[in-house]
Enzyme design. Sequence first.
Site, mmCIF file in Angstrom:
data_model
loop_
_atom_site.group_PDB
_atom_site.id
_atom_site.type_symbol
_atom_site.label_atom_id
_atom_site.label_comp_id
_atom_site.label_asym_id
_atom_site.label_seq_id
_atom_site.Cartn_x
_atom_site.Cartn_y
_atom_site.Cartn_z
ATOM 1 N N ARG A 246 0.754 -1.203 0.179
ATOM 2 C CA ARG A 246 -0.010 -0.050 -0.085
ATOM 3 C C ARG A 246 0.930 1.103 -0.051
ATOM 4 O O ARG A 246 0.231 2.282 0.360
ATOM 5 C CB ARG A 246 -0.864 0.023 1.115
ATOM 6 C CG ARG A 246 -1.882 -1.195 1.125
ATOM 7 C CD ARG A 246 -3.277 -1.163 2.030
ATOM 8 N NE ARG A 246 -4.198 -2.284 2.085
ATOM 9 C CZ ARG A 246 -4.100 -3.373 2.756
ATOM 10 N NH1 ARG A 246 -2.849 -3.742 3.175
ATOM 11 N NH2 ARG A 246 -4.745 -4.287 2.267
ATOM 12 N N LYS B 154 3.418 11.263 -11.459
ATOM 13 C CA LYS B 154 2.383 10.413 -12.168
ATOM 14 C C LYS B 154 3.160 9.318 -12.628
ATOM 15 O O LYS B 154 4.219 8.886 -13.411
ATOM 16 C CB LYS B 154 2.250 11.169 -13.649
ATOM 17 C CG LYS B 154 1.102 12.149 -13.687
ATOM 18 C CD LYS B 154 0.769 12.696 -14.926
ATOM 19 C CE LYS B 154 -0.172 13.587 -14.976
ATOM 20 N NZ LYS B 154 -0.354 13.985 -16.362
ATOM 21 N N GLU C 93 9.971 17.557 -25.279
ATOM 22 C CA GLU C 93 9.399 17.965 -24.033
ATOM 23 C C GLU C 93 9.837 19.567 -23.715
ATOM 24 O O GLU C 93 8.892 20.246 -23.254
ATOM 25 C CB GLU C 93 9.668 17.069 -22.964
ATOM 26 C CG GLU C 93 9.131 15.637 -23.071
ATOM 27 C CD GLU C 93 7.563 15.817 -22.794
ATOM 28 O OE1 GLU C 93 6.991 16.713 -22.415
ATOM 29 O OE2 GLU C 93 6.991 14.601 -23.204
ATOM 30 N N LYS D 44 7.919 22.654 -14.264
ATOM 31 C CA LYS D 44 7.149 21.665 -13.806
ATOM 32 C C LYS D 44 6.781 21.296 -12.358
ATOM 33 O O LYS D 44 5.579 21.272 -12.106
ATOM 34 C CB LYS D 44 7.728 20.343 -14.192
ATOM 35 C CG LYS D 44 7.044 18.923 -14.104
ATOM 36 C CD LYS D 44 6.323 18.197 -15.024
ATOM 37 C CE LYS D 44 5.424 17.215 -14.667
ATOM 38 N NZ LYS D 44 6.055 15.905 -15.416
ATOM 39 N N GLU E 270 -4.112 17.156 -11.417
ATOM 40 C CA GLU E 270 -4.344 17.599 -12.520
ATOM 41 C C GLU E 270 -6.004 17.868 -12.803
ATOM 42 O O GLU E 270 -6.681 17.431 -13.351
ATOM 43 C CB GLU E 270 -4.066 16.484 -13.879
ATOM 44 C CG GLU E 270 -4.175 17.054 -15.043
ATOM 45 C CD GLU E 270 -3.472 15.948 -15.913
ATOM 46 O OE1 GLU E 270 -4.319 15.585 -16.973
ATOM 47 O OE2 GLU E 270 -2.360 15.450 -15.786
ATOM 48 N N ARG F 239 -2.558 21.863 -14.284
ATOM 49 C CA ARG F 239 -1.643 20.748 -14.644
ATOM 50 C C ARG F 239 -2.079 20.187 -15.873
ATOM 51 O O ARG F 239 -1.129 19.609 -16.540
ATOM 52 C CB ARG F 239 -1.536 19.643 -13.366
ATOM 53 C CG ARG F 239 -0.562 18.874 -14.142
ATOM 54 C CD ARG F 239 0.072 17.679 -12.811
ATOM 55 N NE ARG F 239 0.932 16.709 -13.391
ATOM 56 C CZ ARG F 239 1.427 15.923 -12.255
ATOM 57 N NH1 ARG F 239 1.261 16.037 -10.949
ATOM 58 N NH2 ARG F 239 2.340 14.983 -12.814
ATOM 59 N N ASN G 203 0.131 18.734 -20.915
ATOM 60 C CA ASN G 203 -0.521 17.670 -21.973
ATOM 61 C C ASN G 203 -0.379 18.209 -23.222
ATOM 62 O O ASN G 203 -0.712 17.325 -24.217
ATOM 63 C CB ASN G 203 -1.766 17.121 -21.393
ATOM 64 C CG ASN G 203 -1.774 16.351 -20.343
ATOM 65 O OD1 ASN G 203 -0.783 15.457 -20.259
ATOM 66 N ND2 ASN G 203 -2.910 16.359 -19.633
ATOM 67 N N HIS H 23 0.245 15.716 -26.235
ATOM 68 C CA HIS H 23 0.047 14.319 -25.719
ATOM 69 C C HIS H 23 -1.202 13.821 -26.318
ATOM 70 O O HIS H 23 -1.106 12.646 -26.306
ATOM 71 C CB HIS H 23 -0.011 14.361 -24.199
ATOM 72 C CG HIS H 23 1.335 14.569 -23.842
ATOM 73 N ND1 HIS H 23 2.162 15.615 -24.034
ATOM 74 C CD2 HIS H 23 2.363 13.834 -22.996
ATOM 75 C CE1 HIS H 23 3.549 15.893 -23.536
ATOM 76 N NE2 HIS H 23 3.548 14.652 -22.899
ATOM 77 N N HIS I 252 -0.047 10.679 -27.623
ATOM 78 C CA HIS I 252 -0.520 9.307 -27.079
ATOM 79 C C HIS I 252 -1.134 8.266 -27.936
ATOM 80 O O HIS I 252 -1.072 7.004 -28.172
ATOM 81 C CB HIS I 252 -1.263 9.413 -25.813
ATOM 82 C CG HIS I 252 -0.405 9.896 -24.481
ATOM 83 N ND1 HIS I 252 -0.916 10.202 -23.418
ATOM 84 C CD2 HIS I 252 0.890 10.031 -24.563
ATOM 85 C CE1 HIS I 252 0.019 10.608 -22.687
ATOM 86 N NE2 HIS I 252 1.143 10.508 -23.287
ATOM 87 N N HIS J 220 8.448 8.254 -27.253
ATOM 88 C CA HIS J 220 7.461 9.183 -26.757
ATOM 89 C C HIS J 220 7.561 10.690 -27.312
ATOM 90 O O HIS J 220 6.639 11.298 -27.714
ATOM 91 C CB HIS J 220 7.383 8.993 -25.233
ATOM 92 C CG HIS J 220 6.328 9.997 -24.604
ATOM 93 N ND1 HIS J 220 5.229 10.108 -24.647
ATOM 94 C CD2 HIS J 220 6.895 11.114 -23.729
ATOM 95 C CE1 HIS J 220 4.611 11.035 -23.974
ATOM 96 N NE2 HIS J 220 5.545 11.842 -23.460
#
Length: 359
Positions: free
Chosen positions: A121, A143, A185, A227, A237, A241, A245, A248, A252, A265
Amino acid sequence: MMQTVRVELGERSYDIVIDSEILSNIGERIKVFGFSKVAVVSNPTVFDLYGDIVIDSIKNAGFEVFNVIIPDGEEYKNFNQTYQILTELLKNKLDRYSGLIALGGGVIGDITGFVASIYMRGIHFIQIPTTLLSQVDSSVGGKTGVNHELGKNMIGTFYQPRLVWIDIDTLKTLPKREILCGIAEIIKYGVIWDERLFEFLVHNRDSILMLDREHLMLIIRRSCEIKAEVVSADERETGLRAILNYGHTIGHAVETETGYKRFLHGEAVAIGMNIEAKIAELMGFLNKRDAIRIKSVIDSYGLPSELPKDIDLDRLVLHMKLDKKVEAGEMKFIIPEGIGKVKIQRDVSIKVIRKALGR
């Protein structure tokens, strides 16, 4: 000279440390965490280069340490490899006071963070990013996750590291293609937040590609500052935030459609940034000059900016509709209004997307 950027998240705040020749100091730095045992997760390529340095440093600091190696590549950021890592942690009797160290690029960082968030956990983990992309983006912000054949990063958690330890010397062994993925990026940060950073990339291309130390430190630190500021304001997000993206939504989808094998990527994001700038121009939010500037800087670094003709647009749109940023069936795009400013746009028609793609 060592530089530190702080991610302010209350009790979960942490440092991003940036310097050269600091891999061998990681053992001393993590003494403060008091781990009962440490596992270093890496891939064969990175571990062959830097594994001994990191393992020896941790041992010399008095920790019991072992390594877990998974195959190299985005296609291995999946549940199968997650299970394998968890199995090794259990076999080696890690307890809830143990720590994980992600030694590698974005794939290693994402999957290690995900494992850390679900093992017993939640146990602590540390990022040692060894690619430019992971240094400026994926190692910061918490993330974590793995891919599914139906979508990228659809399974994951928000789970912050205790420390991000960036040694820019690891970039010397990085293939140029991987360097360029990191540049993509950094271009993103310029478009969404900082026109001065964007212009710096435009005017210092040659020295950056030659891995000039001073210029690397500057663009890595500035990217991490942006960032960190965004994440500190909106960790999960719910609003701001989302601007991270940019590029993206399409990027993606391109990765998913090509099975995570054809494009890295950063390459897919570069395509996405150009197409999403075209969407902004078509919708009247971005002037033609800035749309050209965005495409020009992408092209100048040798990154792809157009979608290959053999990629089916209808299938691409289906992937976009399965993206985790979709709300009530509505796709979200981050589109520029100028260099240094973007907005969230929800009502983008398929007709506009097709036109932006030249289809």
